[in-house]
Structure formats: structure tokens, C-alpha cells
Motif scaffolding. Structure first.
Motif, PDB file in Angstrom:
ATOM      1  N   UNK A   1     -40.195  86.808   5.239  1.00  0.00           N
ATOM      2  CA  UNK A   1     -40.291  87.513   6.513  1.00  0.00           C
ATOM      3  C   UNK A   1     -41.645  88.138   6.796  1.00  0.00           C
ATOM      4  N   UNK A   2     -42.677  87.759   6.051  1.00  0.00           N
ATOM      5  CA  UNK A   2     -43.996  88.375   6.231  1.00  0.00           C
ATOM      6  C   UNK A   2     -44.567  88.148   7.633  1.00  0.00           C
ATOM      7  N   UNK A   3     -44.344  86.981   8.211  1.00  0.00           N
ATOM      8  CA  UNK A   3     -44.854  86.730   9.569  1.00  0.00           C
ATOM      9  C   UNK A   3     -44.242  87.700  10.569  1.00  0.00           C
ATOM     10  N   UNK A   4     -42.945  87.957  10.400  1.00  0.00           N
ATOM     11  CA  UNK A   4     -42.266  88.884  11.304  1.00  0.00           C
ATOM     12  C   UNK A   4     -42.818  90.296  11.150  1.00  0.00           C
ATOM     13  N   UNK A   5     -43.081  90.705   9.914  1.00  0.00           N
ATOM     14  CA  UNK A   5     -43.653  92.033   9.667  1.00  0.00           C
ATOM     15  C   UNK A   5     -45.022  92.127  10.328  1.00  0.00           C
ATOM     16  N   UNK A   6     -45.833  91.090  10.162  1.00  0.00           N
ATOM     17  CA  UNK A   6     -47.146  91.067  10.812  1.00  0.00           C
ATOM     18  C   UNK A   6     -47.031  91.123  12.323  1.00  0.00           C
ATOM     19  N   UNK A   7     -46.084  90.377  12.876  1.00  0.00           N
ATOM     20  CA  UNK A   7     -45.875  90.391  14.333  1.00  0.00           C
ATOM     21  C   UNK A   7     -45.408  91.767  14.796  1.00  0.00           C
ATOM     22  N   UNK A   8     -44.554  92.422  14.016  1.00  0.00           N
ATOM     23  CA  UNK A   8     -44.112  93.781  14.356  1.00  0.00           C
ATOM     24  C   UNK A   8     -45.291  94.756  14.361  1.00  0.00           C
ATOM     25  N   UNK A   9     -46.193  94.611  13.396  1.00  0.00           N
ATOM     26  CA  UNK A   9     -47.371  95.485  13.359  1.00  0.00           C
ATOM     27  C   UNK A   9     -48.265  95.241  14.576  1.00  0.00           C
ATOM     28  N   UNK A  10     -48.430  93.986  14.952  1.00  0.00           N
ATOM     29  CA  UNK A  10     -49.234  93.674  16.138  1.00  0.00           C
ATOM     30  C   UNK A  10     -48.593  94.249  17.398  1.00  0.00           C
ATOM     31  N   UNK A  11     -47.269  94.156  17.500  1.00  0.00           N
ATOM     32  CA  UNK A  11     -46.546  94.746  18.626  1.00  0.00           C
ATOM     33  C   UNK A  11     -46.731  96.264  18.623  1.00  0.00           C
ATOM     34  N   UNK A  12     -46.647  96.873  17.455  1.00  0.00           N
ATOM     35  CA  UNK A  12     -46.835  98.326  17.338  1.00  0.00           C
ATOM     36  C   UNK A  12     -48.221  98.735  17.802  1.00  0.00           C
ATOM     37  N   UNK A  13     -49.227  97.984  17.424  1.00  0.00           N
ATOM     38  CA  UNK A  13     -50.595  98.288  17.840  1.00  0.00           C
ATOM     39  C   UNK A  13     -50.744  98.177  19.353  1.00  0.00           C
ATOM     40  N   UNK A  14     -50.133  97.180  19.948  1.00  0.00           N
ATOM     41  CA  UNK A  14     -50.192  97.021  21.406  1.00  0.00           C
ATOM     42  C   UNK A  14     -49.514  98.200  22.103  1.00  0.00           C
TER      43      UNK A  14
END
Length: 148
Positions: A126-139
């Protein structure tokens, strides 16, 4: 240990970004996957807070890093039936003034210690999802701090 990090430029001063990230009640507004958060006790270093994930899991968290206005970090442990005490997650938000462009460079870091090898394998998947969540959080944080 599994580590995921992302960073972004926010067009707001460090103090404006800090005002958002250091307040527990603001977590649902910018941190992906958080449905609710409340302070249980204390402030700054050692503050205890309850963080509820979108999936309904509740995590008690303690602030383990607090350097105003540049760094906050907290450690979450699963709470409730079936929770594994040895599983934990640490989340860090590091803010640095961007001297060249103005604004702030925000670095989000998630470190996870899974409860056993099976959980570790699932987390790696699930690392891609975690990375995508972090990118969403930054936005989301960019929007909040800019309005702020």
C-alpha cells in the motif's frame, strides 16, 4: 520500519502554515484519512490527542517532537479491540522558510512499524496509496494555509 515522505511548496509564511499544522482540531481539514481529532491533555511536547481515521479506527497519539514554528511530530498507537501495542506510526511535519521563492517548504514524513511480517508485507503493497495520501494532504494544506 517503513518510511514515506513527500514535500511541497506552500505560498504562505511559515507562521501561517504552523498555525494550521500544530492544532489538533485542524487535522481533519488537511491530513488525508483523518475524520476527527481532539486534544485529550496538554499542549506542545507531550500533548495527548485522539485521532479517528476515516475507516473508524481510533488512535491515541502523543506529540513527540515540537519545535515552534518548524517541526511537529506525533506517535500513534492503535486503540481498541484487537489493537496491537507493538504497531505504531509516527508522523512528522517539517516547515522551512523558502528564501528564494518566499513561502514555506512543507515536508510530511510517515514512519510505520507494523505488527509483524504479514502486516509489513501488506503495508509495502500500500505504499503508493500512502504516498498519494501525503500528496493530497499537501494540496489541502496549501489551500488552507493560503486562505489562512
Amino acid at each position: 520500519m517503513i518510511l514515506v515522505e513527500r514535500s511541497a511548496h506552500v505560498a504562505a509564511p511559515v507562521e501561517a502554515v504552523w498555525d494550521v499544522v500544530q492544532r489538533a482540531e485542524q487535522l481533519p481539514a488537511w491530513l488525508a484519512g483523518v475524520r476527527a481529532a481532539e486534544v485529550l491533555s496538554g499542549e506542545g511536547y507531550g500533548r495527548r490527542q485522539l485521532v479517528q481515521a476515516g475507516r473508524g479506527a481510533a488512535h491515541e497519539a502523543e506529540v513527540i517532537a515540537f519545535q515552534e514554528p518548524n517541526l511537529i511530530g506525533w506517535r500513534e498507537r492503535a486503540k481498541g479491540a484487537g489493537a496491537r501495542a507493538e504497531a505504531r506510526t509516527e508522523i512528522y511535519v517539517q516547515l522551512t522558510a523558502d528564501e528564494e521563492e518566499g513561502g514555506t517548504v512543507v515536508r510530511l514524513i510517515v514512519v510505520r512499524w507494523p505488527a509483524g511480517p504479514v502486516k509489513a508485507a501488506l503495508l509495502r503493497l500500500g505504499l503508493r496509496r500512502v504516498g498519494a495520501d501525503l500528496e493530497d494532504s499537501l494540496a489541502r494544506l496549501t489551500d488552507l494555509a493560503a486562505v489562512g
